[in-house]
Design a protein around this motif. Sequence first.
Motif, PDB file in Angstrom:
ATOM      1  N   GLY A  43       0.801  -1.227   0.000  1.00  0.00           N
ATOM      2  CA  GLY A  43       0.000   0.000   0.000  1.00  0.00           C
ATOM      3  C   GLY A  43       0.821   1.258   0.000  1.00  0.00           C
ATOM      4  N   THR A  44       2.158   1.148   0.189  1.00  0.00           N
ATOM      5  CA  THR A  44       3.018   2.333   0.187  1.00  0.00           C
ATOM      6  C   THR A  44       3.258   2.772  -1.247  1.00  0.00           C
ATOM      7  OG1 THR A  44       4.103   1.525   2.179  1.00  0.00           O
ATOM      8  CG2 THR A  44       5.218   3.278   0.953  1.00  0.00           C
ATOM      9  N   PRO A  45       3.176   4.037  -1.547  1.00  0.00           N
ATOM     10  CA  PRO A  45       3.405   4.499  -2.934  1.00  0.00           C
ATOM     11  C   PRO A  45       4.856   4.263  -3.365  1.00  0.00           C
ATOM     12  CG  PRO A  45       3.196   6.359  -1.435  1.00  0.00           C
ATOM     13  CD  PRO A  45       2.812   5.154  -0.632  1.00  0.00           C
ATOM     14  N   LEU A  46       5.069   3.919  -4.689  1.00  0.00           N
ATOM     15  CA  LEU A  46       6.383   3.641  -5.270  1.00  0.00           C
ATOM     16  C   LEU A  46       6.802   4.824  -6.122  1.00  0.00           C
ATOM     17  CD1 LEU A  46       8.710   1.610  -5.836  1.00  0.00           C
ATOM     18  CD2 LEU A  46       7.381   0.809  -7.797  1.00  0.00           C
ATOM     19  N   THR A  47       7.958   5.383  -5.797  1.00  0.00           N
ATOM     20  CA  THR A  47       8.453   6.534  -6.548  1.00  0.00           C
ATOM     21  C   THR A  47       9.265   6.061  -7.752  1.00  0.00           C
ATOM     22  OG1 THR A  47      10.478   6.663  -5.249  1.00  0.00           O
ATOM     23  CG2 THR A  47       8.549   7.881  -4.427  1.00  0.00           C
TER      24      THR A  47
END
Length: 728
Positions: A43-47
């Motif tokens: 669920g953590t955004p990927l840069t």
Amino acid sequence: MTPPGTKRQPQEQLTGREKRMVKNRDARRIEATTSNDQVLKQGTPLTAQQHANARLDQINTLQTSIKNASYAVNVLAFQSVPRDLRRRTASHDARRLPQKLRERAAKEIAKAPPVKRKPRRCMRNPRPKSIKDEYLRRQRNKKWLETHIWHTKRMKMMDIWGYRLALHPNVKAERPCYRAFSHLSLLHDASYYGCLEWKGNLQSIVSILEQFMDPFMPSVGSVRYIKGQRIGHGLLYHSYPTRFFCPVTFLWRYHEMQQDQSQLWMWIHPSVFPSVLSHFQNVVKDIQDIELLDLRNKLVRFDFTGPRSTALLQSILDPVDENSNNGRLWRNLSQLRSSSSLPCGSVLGFTVKDPRLMFPQKVPPRINTVDLSHTSRIQDLCANWPSSAALTDIWDRHLCDSIHSNRPSDHSLFLRRQDLQKGHTATTSPVPLPFTQSDSCIPILLVQRGSPSSVQSNLNSNMKEFSEGWSLILPRGWGMAFWKSFIFAGARTSGVRDIRAMHFEAGLASFPYDYPGTPVWEDLRQSYKQQAAQVWEKRPPAKRANYDVLGVSHPFEAAFETLVDPASSTNYWVIQEKQLLLHALSSLAATATVVDLTAALQRRQILTDVDTVNKTWGAALVKVRLVLTEKGKPVQNATIHATNRKDITSSPFGYMTTAGFSLTLGCGAGTGACTLDGIQRLIKGQSTSDDITTIHKQKKSQALPQLSVFIKNPSSDKYRSALLSMII
């Protein structure tokens, strides 16, 4: 090797092969990559930066794995070439490699560290001013063939019989040579065979030669030979029948001249050529109408064996006049599968173009179907061989010398080819040159190398191909021009050892290795004995055979003198012809014989008494062929026994002169010689009275029966059963 699924052994317990496999497997393994960034939770955004870093690590891992895998490869570019085409200079000169490997080889040579060479302390011999003078200096004690330089780079050389000859290829080539002469084409430079020319009155030549030839074989003056259409085979004696020179082949010149201008070529083995030449010079020194000429340096001879030899020769030998009788005859044989189909000893002469003009030639692929018209034409030629087929100008010495002196150089042909390529698209393959009137026209002789009629009855259809083929006779100076074309067209070369192996596979005796009693065989016997004894003495006592315990008194030689009757008036000698063998068996058995030896000797004017011949049977030997009927492989100098009991009745009555594993038969086999008395006792013990009578009265075309014997190697105490057949 460790089976899959088992625990890997420690590194020090692995074999060399397993260590290399582990090294290559580890070098090709791609390790899993882990990013330096923290592991992202679900669920953590990927840069974009994180995604690029992960892919960058994978790319670096792939590049590292590819680099490690390339270092783990143990095969260099020059090692990718087949063994028979490798060159020593290819490891540091990429131009010696095929074009597709040169780029890869150049990179490997650039990466290789420089080789540190130690300075040589000894003074190097100065470079000769003339390479020609240097080559002549090296030939003071032996002669070189025209293909010598080509052979020295690829084959093991040996000084033998006054020549520097190729013994065998530098690579393992026993099985490839067997495949070549059984399925493809095997090429051998037989120019070391000496050619003796007889010139003069025909009847005088025939009357002299008949006194020293075998009386039971066709005469030199037979109608089948005197027309020059067929090559003849004979057995040459110094004194019939106990003092044997060697087997010879001869050919009369085809012409329509008078009998006073007849010519005969006789090919003799180089080991006995000086003795034969001296012998005949003493015989004809008082005869005015006969002249002897030594042609050892005037002719080149190439021998071809194998079913593809005809197709290979068709691609190289291009007649100058395609519309001539012999030119059309040669082209009509283009679909001939085997030279054995032609009449035995057929001779074909014509003039061909310089093979360097069309170099390199290629053999067309084999076809499975043949047109019916070609088949019928070949059958007609086999049934009615033309009388003028042997007509050629190679017999003219002045013409051959003129062709040799006016031979164009390779450089001049290169300049012609270079001028022809101007204005055309650049190509790496040579361009064929058109034939002009100024080009050389080479007269040749093509001979179907058949076997003697007495030997053909002992050969089956498969082995007949091993002993027959084509022999190409060329004028001097043209050896390398044709040799390179044959090699590039696909012929495989062979040495002296390979020719002996070919005779072994065919079940034939090879001169001089299987001809006991001759002086050259005695020299080979002593040489082999000395070498084998040195090898045996270098081994420690625990690692070598104890011949005293085995009861072998002559382990390194075939001591035939210990087998024959010591009371005989002559040394041991070998019976070379079947009719003489039948006469000997009948004489020992005190039975009536159909062989009239007295009439045969008188017909040929041979100064030998029949009673004198009958007194020498105690020292007579018979050439035999042995095939094992059980597992095992015989070796040279193995003894031949009548029984396998270890008592006085099992004393040997023969030796094997050539032995090994036969690829044709798939079992152990060999060639040797047995005493005549031992053969007689063996026939009596294994045949009935009716069978013995049949043997004594059989015809020349019938094969002699096989007999059961036992073979014992010098380093073993085991007796192996075998079947014995007489080579006559």
